[in-house]
Design a protein around this motif. Structure first.
Motif, PDB file in Angstrom:
ATOM      1  N   LYS A  27       1.933  12.131  10.191  1.00 18.37           N
ATOM      2  CA  LYS A  27       3.117  11.274  10.049  1.00 18.37           C
ATOM      3  C   LYS A  27       3.536  11.090   8.591  1.00 18.37           C
ATOM      4  N   ARG A  66      -5.258  10.790  12.305  1.00 16.26           N
ATOM      5  CA  ARG A  66      -4.063  10.635  13.141  1.00 16.26           C
ATOM      6  C   ARG A  66      -2.824  10.274  12.339  1.00 16.26           C
ATOM      7  N   ILE A  67      -3.004   9.665  11.172  1.00 15.73           N
ATOM      8  CA  ILE A  67      -1.831   9.263  10.389  1.00 15.73           C
ATOM      9  C   ILE A  67      -1.320  10.439   9.535  1.00 15.73           C
ATOM     10  N   ILE A  90      -2.573   4.414  24.078  1.00 22.24           N
ATOM     11  CA  ILE A  90      -1.628   5.259  23.344  1.00 22.24           C
ATOM     12  C   ILE A  90      -2.086   5.477  21.894  1.00 22.24           C
ATOM     13  N   LYS A  91      -3.206   4.888  21.528  1.00 20.71           N
ATOM     14  CA  LYS A  91      -3.789   5.055  20.190  1.00 20.71           C
ATOM     15  C   LYS A  91      -2.756   4.950  19.071  1.00 20.71           C
ATOM     16  N   PRO A  92      -2.160   3.788  18.929  1.00 18.32           N
ATOM     17  CA  PRO A  92      -1.129   3.636  17.902  1.00 18.32           C
ATOM     18  C   PRO A  92      -1.706   3.772  16.496  1.00 18.32           C
ATOM     19  N   THR A  93      -0.933   4.352  15.597  1.00 11.06           N
ATOM     20  CA  THR A  93      -1.355   4.367  14.188  1.00 11.06           C
ATOM     21  C   THR A  93      -0.463   3.448  13.356  1.00 11.06           C
ATOM     22  N   VAL A  94       0.762   3.195  13.833  1.00 10.47           N
ATOM     23  CA  VAL A  94       1.643   2.291  13.099  1.00 10.47           C
ATOM     24  C   VAL A  94       2.238   1.263  14.072  1.00 10.47           C
ATOM     25  N   LEU A 120       0.803   3.734   1.931  1.00  9.96           N
ATOM     26  CA  LEU A 120       1.245   4.131   3.274  1.00  9.96           C
ATOM     27  C   LEU A 120       2.563   3.428   3.612  1.00  9.96           C
ATOM     28  N   THR A 121       2.685   2.195   3.193  1.00  3.70           N
ATOM     29  CA  THR A 121       3.945   1.473   3.410  1.00  3.70           C
ATOM     30  C   THR A 121       5.058   2.134   2.594  1.00  3.70           C
ATOM     31  N   MET A 124       6.999   4.953   3.961  1.00  5.52           N
ATOM     32  CA  MET A 124       7.953   4.713   5.054  1.00  5.52           C
ATOM     33  C   MET A 124       9.184   3.916   4.624  1.00  5.52           C
ATOM     34  N   GLU A 151     -10.851   8.490  12.293  1.00  7.04           N
ATOM     35  CA  GLU A 151      -9.886   8.773  13.361  1.00  7.04           C
ATOM     36  C   GLU A 151      -8.484   8.319  12.950  1.00  7.04           C
ATOM     37  N   PHE A 152      -8.414   7.130  12.383  1.00  8.38           N
ATOM     38  CA  PHE A 152      -7.108   6.624  11.940  1.00  8.38           C
ATOM     39  C   PHE A 152      -6.498   7.559  10.886  1.00  8.38           C
ATOM     40  N   ASN A 162     -11.980   4.641   8.435  1.00  9.27           N
ATOM     41  CA  ASN A 162     -11.932   4.998   9.853  1.00  9.27           C
ATOM     42  C   ASN A 162     -11.356   6.409   9.933  1.00  9.27           C
ATOM     43  N   ASP A 181      -5.656  -6.951   8.126  1.00 13.90           N
ATOM     44  CA  ASP A 181      -4.894  -6.301   7.075  1.00 13.90           C
ATOM     45  C   ASP A 181      -3.490  -6.034   7.618  1.00 13.90           C
ATOM     46  N   ARG A 214      -9.046  -1.497  13.182  1.00 19.80           N
ATOM     47  CA  ARG A 214      -8.732  -0.582  12.086  1.00 19.80           C
ATOM     48  C   ARG A 214      -8.265   0.803  12.502  1.00 19.80           C
ATOM     49  N   THR A 215      -7.990   0.990  13.804  1.00 19.14           N
ATOM     50  CA  THR A 215      -7.494   2.296  14.224  1.00 19.14           C
ATOM     51  C   THR A 215      -5.986   2.382  14.027  1.00 19.14           C
ATOM     52  N   SER A 216      -5.375   1.299  13.565  1.00 16.70           N
ATOM     53  CA  SER A 216      -3.929   1.318  13.337  1.00 16.70           C
ATOM     54  C   SER A 216      -3.605   0.622  12.012  1.00 16.70           C
ATOM     55  N   PHE A 217      -2.357   0.839  11.580  1.00 15.70           N
ATOM     56  CA  PHE A 217      -1.819   0.202  10.383  1.00 15.70           C
ATOM     57  C   PHE A 217      -0.768  -0.782  10.873  1.00 15.70           C
ATOM     58  N   ILE A 270       2.449  -3.483  10.001  1.00 12.57           N
ATOM     59  CA  ILE A 270       3.471  -3.922   9.058  1.00 12.57           C
ATOM     60  C   ILE A 270       4.290  -5.030   9.714  1.00 12.57           C
ATOM     61  N   LYS A 327       0.844  -1.192   0.000  1.00 10.53           N
ATOM     62  CA  LYS A 327       0.000   0.000   0.000  1.00 10.53           C
ATOM     63  C   LYS A 327       0.881   1.245   0.000  1.00 10.53           C
ATOM     64  N   ILE A 367       6.816   4.987  14.432  1.00 11.13           N
ATOM     65  CA  ILE A 367       6.272   3.704  14.878  1.00 11.13           C
ATOM     66  C   ILE A 367       5.872   3.765  16.352  1.00 11.13           C
ATOM     67  N   ASP A 368       4.620   3.426  16.600  1.00  6.83           N
ATOM     68  CA  ASP A 368       4.095   3.526  17.963  1.00  6.83           C
ATOM     69  C   ASP A 368       4.272   2.237  18.746  1.00  6.83           C
TER      70      ASP A 368
END
Lengths: 124, 213
Positions: A48, A44-45, B41-45, A4-5, A8, A40-41, A38, B93, B66-69, B71, A2, B111-112
């Motif tokens: 970054k 928040r991203i 801590i509401k991580p996104t990554v 987003l990957t 980074m 919120e996600f 989502n 995912d 789904r509040t985070s990504f 890898i 994706k 990275i969280d």
């Protein structure tokens, strides 16, 4: 992979490469898979992200659509904008193709959605 | 936290990919115990290094949603494929990238949550590179001197990897000298916490957690 990957990843680990960012994308097979939005996600991203890298990556594979060139103010409350970002970040996926080091031209294959960033011993 | 199903894996995969064992389950237990903290801590990554079968990152992705990504990275390309499959079959995912530790990441404190169940077994140094007899699998456990040679490569990068409120989970055994790791990470600006410890068949396992001072 994706976008987003992609945002980074770097090829800095290559011998003689200083920044290695952003990596070019040569896409041979791109899939778009709808995923649950989502807000919120996405909100928040956004801080970054390297926005130019995201926009250029999306554009280079023909999926920038009407994604703005810059992050709009008050984006947390702009659902339409967040949905566009969501689409580009996590719905567009490069299944087959290559990532290209911007400095050396070294290619990293993407196979079944998995980029291979492994190096040979003489490249370290 | 639900344990993801690995029913798609058989002897063929386990010839090349580390089969979940006590250390894996202790790590999942530790993450489960910390789930409220992780949600807080509401991580996104979230990134797992050396995901192997993919069971740990899939469990985390299932629990946090789904509040985070997510890898996963692994140096073993068979493990990469298996991780991708585990994530998919469990309805999560997870992005997968083949790389050596974090070498392909643009490190700028994004990275969280970082998770690493490293090769921690004390072995001769040369075994780290794997050998033809054991194929890819040696790299899943061979840790060289004091079992520290692989994880020691990652420690100095942690300050550039983790976000401000980021947290790093690491599995070790007593032979890896956790007290020494504590001092080393303290010098890098991190506090060590022991989340879980368990003695299993002569191996004293610990799950450590590091947060910024």
């Amino acid at each position: 992979m994706k976008l987003l990957t992609h945002n980074m990843l770097t090829s800095k680990c290559l011998k003689g490469v200083n920044v290695g960012y952003p990596l070019g994308i040569v896409a041979k097979d791109v899939k778009v898979l709808e995923t649950e939005f989502n807000s919120e996600f996405v909100s928040r991203i956004i801080p970054k992200l390297d926005w130019d890298t995201l926009w250029n990556a999306a554009d280079s594979i023909g999926h920038a659509g009407d994604l703005p060139r810059a992050v709009c103010d008050d984006y947390e409350n702009d659902v339409e904008f967040l949905k566009k970002v969501h689409h580009v970040l996590v719905e567009v996926e490069v299944i087959e193709g290559e990532l290209v080091c911007p400095e050396s031209g070294r290619k990293f294959s993407i196979n079944k959605g998995i980029p291979n960033m492994l190096l040979n011993e003489d490249e370290l | 936290m639900d344990t993801p199903s690995l029913s798609h894996l058989s002897k063929i995969e386990y010839d090349h990919v580390y089969e979940p064992a006590e250390d894996t389950f202790l790590l999942i237990d530790a993450l489960e115990e910390d789930l409220a903290l992780l949600q807080n801590i509401k991580p996104t990554v979230c990134v797992e290094v050396g995901s192997g079968s993919g069971i740990v990152i899939t469990a985390v992705a299932k629990a946090l949603g789904r509040t985070s990504f997510y890898i996963a990275v692994d140096i073993n390309q068979v493990a990469c494929k298996v991780t991708q499959k585990t994530a998919q079959l469990n309805g999560t995912d997870v992005e997968v990238v083949a790389m050596d530790l974090m070498s392909g990441f643009h490190l700028d404190n994004k990275i969280d949550v970082l998770i690493f169940n490293p090769p921690y077994v004390v072995t001769p140094s040369e075994e780290i590179l794997g050998n033809k007899m054991y194929g890819d699998l040696t790299r899943a456990w061979a840790g060289g001197e004091r079992g520290r040679e692989v994880m020691d490569q990652l420690f100095p990068k942690i300050p550039d990897i983790l976000s401000r409120c980021g947290v790093f989970y690491l599995v070790v055994i007593s032979e890896n000298c956790p007290e020494d790791i504590k001092h080393l990470m303290n010098d890098l600006g991190f506090i060590m916490h022991v989340v879980k410890e368990r003695k299993v068949r002569g191996e004293y396992l610990l799950v450590l957690k590091f947060t910024r001072k």
